[in-house]
Structure formats: C-alpha cells, structure tokens
Design an enzyme around this catalytic site. Structure first.
Site, PDB file in Angstrom:
ATOM      1  N   PHE A 295       0.827  -1.204   0.000  1.00  0.00           N
ATOM      2  CA  PHE A 295       0.000   0.000   0.000  1.00  0.00           C
ATOM      3  C   PHE A 295       0.868   1.264   0.000  1.00  0.00           C
ATOM      4  CE2 PHE A 295      -3.670   2.624   1.750  1.00  0.00           C
ATOM      5  CZ  PHE A 295      -4.316   2.633   0.533  1.00  0.00           C
TER       6      PHE A 295
ATOM      7  N   LYS B  87      -5.115  -0.461   8.722  1.00  0.00           N
ATOM      8  CA  LYS B  87      -6.455  -0.911   9.122  1.00  0.00           C
ATOM      9  C   LYS B  87      -6.357  -1.962  10.227  1.00  0.00           C
ATOM     10  CE  LYS B  87      -8.384   0.142   4.578  1.00  0.00           C
ATOM     11  NZ  LYS B  87      -8.774  -0.359   3.268  1.00  0.00           N
TER      12      LYS B  87
ATOM     13  N   LYS C  42     -13.806  -4.584   8.838  1.00  0.00           N
ATOM     14  CA  LYS C  42     -14.174  -5.350   7.628  1.00  0.00           C
ATOM     15  C   LYS C  42     -13.215  -6.518   7.386  1.00  0.00           C
ATOM     16  CE  LYS C  42     -10.741  -3.691   5.063  1.00  0.00           C
ATOM     17  NZ  LYS C  42      -9.699  -4.461   4.389  1.00  0.00           N
TER      18      LYS C  42
ATOM     19  N   SER D 191      -7.526  -9.738  -1.640  1.00  0.00           N
ATOM     20  CA  SER D 191      -7.504  -9.392  -0.212  1.00  0.00           C
ATOM     21  C   SER D 191      -6.785 -10.489   0.577  1.00  0.00           C
ATOM     22  CB  SER D 191      -8.935  -9.240   0.315  1.00  0.00           C
ATOM     23  OG  SER D 191      -8.953  -9.458   1.725  1.00  0.00           O
TER      24      SER D 191
HETATM   25  N1  NAI Z   1      -2.315  -3.681   0.658  1.00  0.00           N
HETATM   26  C1  NAI Z   1      -3.506  -3.132   0.576  1.00  0.00           C
HETATM   27  O1  NAI Z   1      -4.246  -3.379  -0.387  1.00  0.00           O
HETATM   28  C2  NAI Z   1      -3.952  -2.185   1.621  1.00  0.00           C
HETATM   29  C3  NAI Z   1      -3.384  -2.184   2.871  1.00  0.00           C
HETATM   30  N2  NAI Z   1      -3.821  -1.324   3.833  1.00  0.00           N
HETATM   31  C4  NAI Z   1      -3.259  -1.337   5.154  1.00  0.00           C
HETATM   32  O2  NAI Z   1      -1.931  -0.862   5.099  1.00  0.00           O
HETATM   33  C5  NAI Z   1      -1.161  -1.429   6.164  1.00  0.00           C
HETATM   34  C6  NAI Z   1       0.141  -1.876   5.582  1.00  0.00           C
HETATM   35  O3  NAI Z   1      -0.187  -2.866   4.673  1.00  0.00           O
HETATM   36  P1  NAI Z   1       0.588  -3.267   3.377  1.00  0.00           P
HETATM   37  O4  NAI Z   1       1.379  -2.177   2.791  1.00  0.00           O
HETATM   38  O5  NAI Z   1      -0.387  -3.910   2.527  1.00  0.00           O
HETATM   39  O6  NAI Z   1       1.530  -4.368   4.041  1.00  0.00           O
HETATM   40  P2  NAI Z   1       2.552  -5.346   3.411  1.00  0.00           P
HETATM   41  O7  NAI Z   1       2.366  -6.654   4.064  1.00  0.00           O
HETATM   42  O8  NAI Z   1       2.511  -5.273   1.916  1.00  0.00           O
HETATM   43  O9  NAI Z   1       3.953  -4.729   3.883  1.00  0.00           O
HETATM   44  C7  NAI Z   1       4.204  -4.353   5.189  1.00  0.00           C
HETATM   45  C8  NAI Z   1       5.407  -3.426   5.192  1.00  0.00           C
HETATM   46  O10 NAI Z   1       5.571  -2.898   6.484  1.00  0.00           O
HETATM   47  C9  NAI Z   1       6.905  -3.153   6.903  1.00  0.00           C
HETATM   48  N3  NAI Z   1       6.913  -3.314   8.339  1.00  0.00           N
HETATM   49  C10 NAI Z   1       6.249  -4.201   9.094  1.00  0.00           C
HETATM   50  N4  NAI Z   1       6.545  -4.015  10.382  1.00  0.00           N
HETATM   51  C11 NAI Z   1       7.416  -2.986  10.444  1.00  0.00           C
HETATM   52  C12 NAI Z   1       8.113  -2.330  11.487  1.00  0.00           C
HETATM   53  N5  NAI Z   1       7.957  -2.690  12.766  1.00  0.00           N
HETATM   54  N6  NAI Z   1       8.949  -1.340  11.164  1.00  0.00           N
HETATM   55  C13 NAI Z   1       9.121  -0.964   9.891  1.00  0.00           C
HETATM   56  N7  NAI Z   1       8.490  -1.529   8.846  1.00  0.00           N
HETATM   57  C14 NAI Z   1       7.654  -2.541   9.140  1.00  0.00           C
HETATM   58  C15 NAI Z   1       7.319  -4.401   6.161  1.00  0.00           C
HETATM   59  O11 NAI Z   1       8.717  -4.488   6.103  1.00  0.00           O
HETATM   60  C16 NAI Z   1       6.684  -4.129   4.813  1.00  0.00           C
HETATM   61  O12 NAI Z   1       7.488  -3.263   4.061  1.00  0.00           O
HETATM   62  C17 NAI Z   1      -2.024  -2.570   6.756  1.00  0.00           C
HETATM   63  O13 NAI Z   1      -2.554  -2.173   7.977  1.00  0.00           O
HETATM   64  C18 NAI Z   1      -3.164  -2.728   5.755  1.00  0.00           C
HETATM   65  O14 NAI Z   1      -4.369  -3.058   6.398  1.00  0.00           O
HETATM   66  C19 NAI Z   1      -4.789  -0.423   3.581  1.00  0.00           C
HETATM   67  C20 NAI Z   1      -5.385  -0.377   2.348  1.00  0.00           C
HETATM   68  C21 NAI Z   1      -5.024  -1.269   1.282  1.00  0.00           C
HETATM   69  O1  13P Z   2      -7.908  -2.988   2.930  1.00  0.00           O
HETATM   70  C1  13P Z   2      -7.786  -3.512   1.850  1.00  0.00           C
HETATM   71  C2  13P Z   2      -8.586  -3.125   0.692  1.00  0.00           C
HETATM   72  O2  13P Z   2      -9.325  -1.978   0.931  1.00  0.00           O
HETATM   73  C3  13P Z   2      -6.801  -4.607   1.697  1.00  0.00           C
HETATM   74  O3  13P Z   2      -7.312  -5.712   2.310  1.00  0.00           O
HETATM   75  P1  13P Z   2      -6.356  -6.882   2.793  1.00  0.00           P
HETATM   76  O4  13P Z   2      -5.510  -6.328   3.889  1.00  0.00           O
HETATM   77  O5  13P Z   2      -7.273  -7.975   3.186  1.00  0.00           O
HETATM   78  O6  13P Z   2      -5.519  -7.257   1.596  1.00  0.00           O
END
Ligand code: NAI
Ligand code: 13P
Length: 368
Positions: free
Chosen positions: A27, A121, A204, A267
């Site tokens: 994200f 989230k 959600k 997701s």
């Molecule tokens: N991927 C998606 O489609 C979406 C994600 N989100 C939310 O965004 C947040 C992040 O998700 P993503 O980017 O998808 O995660 P991801 O799983 O793709 O990556 C997580 C990132 O955070 C880093 N990370 C984890 N713990 C850390 C720490 N203690 N210190 C520094 N870096 C750390 C990891 O190294 C990695 O780069 C989540 O809460 C997710 O719910 C929100 C909307 C959409």
């Molecule tokens: O929040 C999201 C889409 O809006 C991403 O959902 P997931 O963390 O389940 O991939």
C-alpha cells in the site's frame, strides 16, 4: 502491468508540498506513486536496505508489488530523518503491530504542522487504540487523519479507478490530502467521522476472513449476500456503541471496503479465510500468505471487547471460535443459522423490540 503517471507535472512548475510515505509494503508503494504523479517530491521509507536499493535501481518493489512500475520520481530510503525532512504530508502504511514503534522513531523528525495520516487498518493489541489515536498520543498534533476505503493496492497499481476517504476533524488535513492524492484514477472523499472510518477499515477484515472461508466451502451467492449484509449490521452496531456515526457505514470506508475485501482474492484477509476453508490450519494459512492480514489479530480484540461490553457480535464470535478454538466451520454455520432471529436494520427496528415480540409470541403459544 505498469501504470503511467496520471499527469506529468514537473516539481519545478508548481509548488506541491513534499510527501513522505512510511512503509515499504504494497500500500505504501502504491500511494507513493499516486502522490508523485501529482508533482510532489515523494520519499518512501522502508526498513530493508536491500529493498531500498532494488526499488531505486529497478523501479519495482519485487517483494510486495512485483507487477507495478514505481513512478520515476519516488525515492526510497531507509534513512527516516532524510525521508521526513521538510515533508508536509506523512502517509503511514505500517502494519498495526509495528505502527507505534515506527511513529515513535519518526516523531522527532516530523515538521511542525505536518499532516499525519494513517492508512493502516488495525487495532493495537494492548491498548485497543486505533492508529490515529496512537498518532495523537505520540505527537499531540492537531493535523491527524485516516485514509481508508476500498483500496486493494494491486488494483490501484494497475490503474483501476478507485476512491478512498480522508477522515479528520481538521479541515486542513482533509483538503490537503484530497489535493495531494487525487489523480486520473484515484479520488478522495472527505469525512469528519475519523473514528467511524478507521473502525470500519479495521472491522471489515474480520468479515473478509469469514466470507473467504465460506467461499472455499462452496457457498452460494445468497449466502455471500447474507454474510456481507449481516457483517455490515454487526460492524456498525459495534462501532456505533464506541462512538462512530452509523452513516459512515453507508460510505466507501464502510460498505465500500466491506464489498471489495469480501469479494476479491487480492484481499489477504479473504485469502487467509479461504485457505482455512480448504482445510489449512490458521498458522498454515498465515505462512502461505507471507504478508500481513490484520483481521487475524483484530477478531480476537473485537470479540473480547464485545463480550466485555455485551455487544451482540455472532459472526465475529463464531469466526473466532473456528479460528482459535477448533470449531468446524460447517458446525458454526449451522449454529449461526439456528441462533436468534434478529432485526434487519436495527437503526429503524431496534433488536430489543424484535426480541420482546418473540418472547410475547412464545409465551402466548405455551399451552396452559
Ligand atoms: N495492501 C492493501 O491493499 C492495503 C493495505 N492497507 C493497510 O496498510 C497497512 C500496511 O499494509 P501493506 O502495505 O499492505 O503491508 P505489506 O504486508 O505489503 O507490507 C508491510 C510493510 O511494512 C513493513 N513493516 C512491518 N513491520 C514494520 C516495522 N515494525 N517497522 C518498519 N516496517 C515494518 C514491512 O517491512 C513491509 O514493508 C495494513 O494495515 C493494511 O491493512 C490499507 C489499504 C489497502
Ligand atoms: O484494505 C484492503 C482493501 O481496501 C486490503 O485488504 P487486505 O488487507 O485484506 O488485503
């Protein structure tokens, strides 16, 4: 598939406030390119120096968003102070488990009056705080917001038309984020219900796991519709009891995000549920995913809080029992189908009224 920048505005032509993105996952990577396409100077912080080199050299985040060509002007770095230097808008996309620790590290480097936005989230385990509340605690800033909505990172990266919500009680935060992130394929709507928007995003995920599980078990479309609609009833019941506006759940960060997360194999939460529905253990499903599925932690926190506050959450509680207590999903489905017949929309017909009428009917039907 690579996405071209939505508009080719040079940073020399107009002054667009510098943006920092904290988080090197999918994200954060998608958001950094959106901000960059609007002409802002964008620096993205990620803790892994190898990933930094790869991103800056190849313009690909091969670990988290491998199909996406990153905007040429995004610069990755593992130097937090450099990334935050002069940033006027900070977008934080760190999973909830590491959120506070990163904010604590970053706080001394935030510019005065910088706008601080959580995109995460989830809920903090020990405190039950949402991420924007952690931002408030750690910084005392008056410019805090939450970005949440139906935003699968992989779809944003592919250029699919998407929209999100910036929620803040600070008008400047709302308008600055709308200006910084809107482009040809991304729209940002405003809300002043920060708590409701943020709670919607966290809740959600729970139901995406449940629907993923039901999908693997071969559910029909009636079943999916029932689950998602009752999930919405449950989410709003919980959030309203904690202070959210019920209206927020009609918006993108409520029903909008619920729909996408409960419908898409993109997701991670849905995929965890699907894998469990196919017979994997929870640990096996998480290992196979290799990324964060916030709902796994959130379900435990919500079920505990709902039980403490006597909030009726049959779906979340049933899912918890399947995930953590070994109850078979089909047995749980049967138990749920045989449980209390409730009101459809509780904001028009309160659950208590339905329950009272049922008790009166039962009393009348007992033969004397
Ligand atoms: N991927 C998606 O489609 C979406 C994600 N989100 C939310 O965004 C947040 C992040 O998700 P993503 O980017 O998808 O995660 P991801 O799983 O793709 O990556 C997580 C990132 O955070 C880093 N990370 C984890 N713990 C850390 C720490 N203690 N210190 C520094 N870096 C750390 C990891 O190294 C990695 O780069 C989540 O809460 C997710 O719910 C929100 C909307 C959409
Ligand atoms: O929040 C999201 C889409 O809006 C991403 O959902 P997931 O963390 O389940 O991939």
């Amino acid at each position: 598939m690579a996405v071209e920048p939505a508009s080719q505005v040079s940073t020399d032509d107009i002054h667009v406030p510098p943006v920092a993105v904290l988080g090197g996952g999918s994200f954060g990577t998608a958001l950094a390119s959106i901000a960059s396409s609007g002409g802002a100077r964008v620096r993205q912080w990620m803790r892994d120096a190898t990933l930094v080199d790869h991103v800056n050299t190849h313009r690909i985040n091969h670990r988290y968003l491998p199909e996406f060509r990153i905007h040429p002007d995004v610069v990755a770095s593992s130097d937090l102070a450099w990334v935050l230097d002069q940033a006027q808008l900070v977008l934080i996309a760190i999973p909830s488990g590491g959120f506070r620790q990163v904010v604590r590290q970053a706080a001394p480097h935030f510019s005065d009056d910088a706008i601080l936005v959580s995109t995460t989230k989830g809920i903090e385990t020990d405190s039950f705080l949402l991420m924007s509340q952690i931002l408030e605690q750690e910084t005392g800033s008056a410019h805090i917001g939450v970005l949440s909505g139906p935003n699968l990172a992989a779809e944003i990266a592919q250029g699919h038309l998407s929209a999100s919500v910036i929620a803040s009680d600070d008008e400047q935060t709302r308008s600055r984020v709308q200006a910084a992130l809107s482009c040809d394929h991304f729209r940002v709507y405003a809300s002043n219900d920060r708590y409701g928007v943020e709670m919607g995003g966290a809740l959600k995920n729970i139901y995406a796991i449940a629907v993923g599980m039901a999908a693997a078990l071969g559910m029909g479309e009636n079943t999916r519709s029932m689950l998602m609609t009752r999930a919405l009833a449950e989410m709003s019941r919980f959030a309203v009891a904690q202070g959210a506006s019920p209206m927020t759940f009609l918006g993108l960060a409520g029903v909008g995000d619920l729909i996408v997360t409960c419908s898409s194999n993109l997701s991670r939460n849905y995929r965890v549920g699907y894998a469990m529905g196919e017979g994997r253990t929870l640990e096996g499903a998480i290992d196979a995913l290799g990324q964060v599925a916030e709902g796994v932690n959130t379900v435990s926190l919500i079920v505990k809080r709902a039980s403490e506050e006597n909030i009726y959450m049959p779906l979340a509680t049933g899912l918890y029992r399947v995930m953590f207590e070994g109850v078979a999903p089909r047995d749980m489905a049967t138990a749920l189908m045989r449980s209390e017949q409730s009101s459809d929309v509780e904001f028009t017909l309160p659950r208590e009224d339905t329950r009272r009428a049922q008790q009166q009917t039962a009393a009348r039907d007992i033969p004397s």
